[in-house]
Design a protein around this motif. Structure first.
Motif, PDB file in Angstrom:
ATOM      1  N   ASN A  90       0.824  -1.203   0.000  1.00 19.79           N
ATOM      2  CA  ASN A  90       0.000   0.000   0.000  1.00 19.79           C
ATOM      3  C   ASN A  90       0.863   1.260   0.000  1.00 19.79           C
ATOM      4  OD1 ASN A  90      -2.555   1.113  -0.171  1.00 19.79           O
ATOM      5  ND2 ASN A  90      -2.820   1.234   2.042  1.00 19.79           N
ATOM      6  N   ASN A  91       1.956   1.214  -0.764  1.00 21.43           N
ATOM      7  CA  ASN A  91       2.924   2.313  -0.883  1.00 21.43           C
ATOM      8  C   ASN A  91       3.716   2.570   0.388  1.00 21.43           C
ATOM      9  OD1 ASN A  91       2.256   2.874  -3.642  1.00 21.43           O
ATOM     10  ND2 ASN A  91       0.397   3.883  -2.898  1.00 21.43           N
ATOM     11  N   TYR A  92       3.735   1.618   1.311  1.00 21.81           N
ATOM     12  CA  TYR A  92       4.518   1.726   2.541  1.00 21.81           C
ATOM     13  C   TYR A  92       5.637   0.699   2.532  1.00 21.81           C
ATOM     14  CZ  TYR A  92       1.029   4.608   4.980  1.00 21.81           C
ATOM     15  OH  TYR A  92       0.188   5.624   5.357  1.00 21.81           O
ATOM     16  N   THR A  93       6.769   1.095   3.068  1.00 24.66           N
ATOM     17  CA  THR A  93       7.860   0.183   3.387  1.00 24.66           C
ATOM     18  C   THR A  93       8.496   0.712   4.670  1.00 24.66           C
ATOM     19  OG1 THR A  93       9.736  -1.034   2.498  1.00 24.66           O
ATOM     20  CG2 THR A  93       9.658   1.311   1.997  1.00 24.66           C
ATOM     21  N   ASN A  94       9.337  -0.085   5.297  1.00 30.59           N
ATOM     22  CA  ASN A  94       9.977   0.297   6.560  1.00 30.59           C
ATOM     23  C   ASN A  94       8.937   0.594   7.644  1.00 30.59           C
ATOM     24  OD1 ASN A  94      12.623   0.052   5.503  1.00 30.59           O
ATOM     25  ND2 ASN A  94      12.397   2.049   4.547  1.00 30.59           N
ATOM     26  N   PHE A  95       8.101  -0.414   7.926  1.00 31.44           N
ATOM     27  CA  PHE A  95       7.081  -0.277   8.960  1.00 31.44           C
ATOM     28  C   PHE A  95       6.980  -1.582   9.740  1.00 31.44           C
ATOM     29  CE2 PHE A  95       4.881  -1.957   5.266  1.00 31.44           C
ATOM     30  CZ  PHE A  95       4.026  -2.921   5.790  1.00 31.44           C
ATOM     31  N   TYR A  96       6.411  -1.485  10.927  1.00 27.65           N
ATOM     32  CA  TYR A  96       6.181  -2.662  11.754  1.00 27.65           C
ATOM     33  C   TYR A  96       4.757  -3.167  11.525  1.00 27.65           C
ATOM     34  CZ  TYR A  96      10.550  -1.942  14.242  1.00 27.65           C
ATOM     35  OH  TYR A  96      11.881  -1.821  14.556  1.00 27.65           O
ATOM     36  N   ASP A  97       4.657  -4.471  11.305  1.00 26.92           N
ATOM     37  CA  ASP A  97       3.389  -5.148  11.008  1.00 26.92           C
ATOM     38  C   ASP A  97       3.120  -6.157  12.117  1.00 26.92           C
ATOM     39  OD1 ASP A  97       1.332  -6.482   9.111  1.00 26.92           O
ATOM     40  OD2 ASP A  97       2.754  -8.107   9.472  1.00 26.92           O
ATOM     41  N   VAL A  98       1.889  -6.219  12.587  1.00 25.59           N
ATOM     42  CA  VAL A  98       1.497  -7.257  13.538  1.00 25.59           C
ATOM     43  C   VAL A  98       0.831  -8.380  12.758  1.00 25.59           C
ATOM     44  CG1 VAL A  98      -0.744  -6.203  14.123  1.00 25.59           C
ATOM     45  CG2 VAL A  98       0.365  -7.765  15.741  1.00 25.59           C
ATOM     46  N   GLY A  99       1.173  -9.602  13.084  1.00 30.70           N
ATOM     47  CA  GLY A  99       0.606 -10.741  12.381  1.00 30.70           C
ATOM     48  C   GLY A  99       0.589 -11.977  13.256  1.00 30.70           C
ATOM     49  N   LYS A 128       8.924   1.254  21.742  1.00 26.95           N
ATOM     50  CA  LYS A 128       8.548   2.686  21.673  1.00 26.95           C
ATOM     51  C   LYS A 128       8.123   3.101  20.272  1.00 26.95           C
ATOM     52  CE  LYS A 128       9.729   3.131  26.002  1.00 26.95           C
ATOM     53  NZ  LYS A 128       8.725   2.837  26.989  1.00 26.95           N
ATOM     54  N   LEU A 129       7.377   2.232  19.590  1.00 29.91           N
ATOM     55  CA  LEU A 129       6.897   2.530  18.247  1.00 29.91           C
ATOM     56  C   LEU A 129       5.759   3.544  18.304  1.00 29.91           C
ATOM     57  CD1 LEU A 129       6.773  -1.107  16.804  1.00 29.91           C
ATOM     58  CD2 LEU A 129       8.640   0.561  16.650  1.00 29.91           C
ATOM     59  N   ASP A 130       5.623   4.319  17.248  1.00 34.45           N
ATOM     60  CA  ASP A 130       4.519   5.272  17.139  1.00 34.45           C
ATOM     61  C   ASP A 130       3.287   4.639  16.494  1.00 34.45           C
ATOM     62  OD1 ASP A 130       5.922   7.448  18.259  1.00 34.45           O
ATOM     63  OD2 ASP A 130       6.882   7.856  16.343  1.00 34.45           O
ATOM     64  N   THR A 131       3.519   3.792  15.473  1.00 37.35           N
ATOM     65  CA  THR A 131       2.417   3.198  14.710  1.00 37.35           C
ATOM     66  C   THR A 131       2.762   1.758  14.364  1.00 37.35           C
ATOM     67  OG1 THR A 131       1.945   5.361  13.736  1.00 37.35           O
ATOM     68  CG2 THR A 131       0.952   3.457  12.662  1.00 37.35           C
ATOM     69  N   ILE A 132       1.760   0.902  14.416  1.00 45.04           N
ATOM     70  CA  ILE A 132       1.883  -0.490  13.989  1.00 45.04           C
ATOM     71  C   ILE A 132       0.785  -0.727  12.960  1.00 45.04           C
ATOM     72  CG2 ILE A 132       1.698  -2.917  14.696  1.00 45.04           C
ATOM     73  CD1 ILE A 132       2.750  -1.984  17.474  1.00 45.04           C
ATOM     74  N   TYR A 133       1.126  -1.439  11.903  1.00 42.27           N
ATOM     75  CA  TYR A 133       0.184  -1.713  10.820  1.00 42.27           C
ATOM     76  C   TYR A 133      -0.205  -3.183  10.805  1.00 42.27           C
ATOM     77  CZ  TYR A 133       1.489   2.893   9.196  1.00 42.27           C
ATOM     78  OH  TYR A 133       1.694   4.249   9.114  1.00 42.27           O
ATOM     79  N   GLY A 134      -1.257  -3.487  10.091  1.00 43.23           N
ATOM     80  CA  GLY A 134      -1.703  -4.854   9.891  1.00 43.23           C
ATOM     81  C   GLY A 134      -2.245  -5.009   8.480  1.00 43.23           C
ATOM     82  N   ILE A 135      -2.178  -6.226   7.964  1.00 43.64           N
ATOM     83  CA  ILE A 135      -2.623  -6.529   6.601  1.00 43.64           C
ATOM     84  C   ILE A 135      -3.362  -7.859   6.625  1.00 43.64           C
ATOM     85  CG2 ILE A 135      -1.871  -6.967   4.222  1.00 43.64           C
ATOM     86  CD1 ILE A 135       0.829  -5.570   5.067  1.00 43.64           C
ATOM     87  N   LEU A 165      -3.412  -9.129  -5.535  1.00 48.92           N
ATOM     88  CA  LEU A 165      -4.163  -9.637  -4.394  1.00 48.92           C
ATOM     89  C   LEU A 165      -4.955  -8.502  -3.763  1.00 48.92           C
ATOM     90  CD1 LEU A 165      -1.531 -11.867  -2.546  1.00 48.92           C
ATOM     91  CD2 LEU A 165      -3.546 -12.645  -3.785  1.00 48.92           C
ATOM     92  N   LYS A 166      -6.168  -8.781  -3.367  1.00 46.41           N
ATOM     93  CA  LYS A 166      -7.020  -7.794  -2.703  1.00 46.41           C
ATOM     94  C   LYS A 166      -6.745  -7.885  -1.199  1.00 46.41           C
ATOM     95  CE  LYS A 166      -9.790  -7.074  -6.404  1.00 46.41           C
ATOM     96  NZ  LYS A 166      -9.167  -6.219  -7.357  1.00 46.41           N
ATOM     97  N   LEU A 167      -6.133  -6.832  -0.658  1.00 45.59           N
ATOM     98  CA  LEU A 167      -5.737  -6.810   0.740  1.00 45.59           C
ATOM     99  C   LEU A 167      -6.421  -5.676   1.489  1.00 45.59           C
ATOM    100  CD1 LEU A 167      -1.888  -7.414   0.318  1.00 45.59           C
ATOM    101  CD2 LEU A 167      -3.687  -9.115   0.668  1.00 45.59           C
ATOM    102  N   ARG A 168      -6.455  -5.811   2.812  1.00 44.91           N
ATOM    103  CA  ARG A 168      -6.980  -4.779   3.691  1.00 44.91           C
ATOM    104  C   ARG A 168      -5.829  -4.201   4.512  1.00 44.91           C
ATOM    105  NH1 ARG A 168     -12.625  -7.277   6.141  1.00 44.91           N
ATOM    106  NH2 ARG A 168     -13.917  -6.528   4.426  1.00 44.91           N
TER     107      ARG A 168
END
Length: 175
Positions: A90-99, A128-135, A165-168
């Motif tokens: 989704n045009n993001y890289t260098n981020f933390y993802d929870v899975g 001490k992360l500011d934002t966490i993403y999920g997919i 692939l259709k992702l959220r």
């Protein structure tokens, strides 16, 4: 060594002996239904995954963690955060993802939510992360509901990769 405990689970760094459990998990077509339908074929692929996680624990303070059921001592899958720097989503890289990914006999017990909440708390309180993403893949309602229970907010749908692939896309901010 990273170790996170919840009421029913231990989340810890992968060790080489996790290869059999990881193979049981990732060779199962049911597990990969919403992961591009590409289950692993050999234990060597699982061993490589474990070896790939080890330097990431040091470099990023986290990577996926083996999920162990306290009551039985069984490997039930994996959960946790991962620093995504090798793909763009989704045009993001260098981020933390929870899975999370669980062996089917452990589905429906709340383990994804329980381990996900613990992982997000670790990310905010320890890293001490500011934002966490999920997919999730569109249609994977169980993961959609788990991410919402963990506290992530659904943001939008997007197409990913050559396969489109259709992702959220989800996120949660440290308050």
């Amino acid at each position: 060594m990273i170790r996170i405990e919840t009421e029913r689970l231990i989340l810890r760094e992968f060790i080489d002996n996790d290869v059999d459990g990881l193979f049981e998990l990732d060779s199962n077509p049911l597990v990969h239904k919403y992961l591009g339908n590409k289950p692993v074929k050999t234990k060597d692929e699982c061993y490589k995954y474990i070896q790939d996680c080890k330097p990431k624990y040091k470099a990023h303070g986290i990577c996926r963690l083996a999920a162990i059921e306290k009551e039985s001592g069984n490997f039930i899958g994996w959960s946790g955060l991962r620093f995504i720097d090798d793909y763009t989503f989704n045009n993001y890289t260098n981020f933390y993802d929870v899975g999370y990914r669980l062996i089917p006999k452990y589905w429906g017990k709340g383990y994804a939510t329980e381990s996900g909440i613990a992982s997000v708390n670790f990310g905010f309180n320890t890293l001490k992360l500011d934002t966490i993403y999920g997919i999730t893949e569109l249609g994977n309602e169980a993961s959609h509901k788990a991410l919402l229970k963990i506290g992530l907010n659904y943001l939008e749908d997007f197409n990913h990769g050559v396969e489109q692939l259709k992702l959220r896309w989800y996120s949660i901010n440290n308050k």
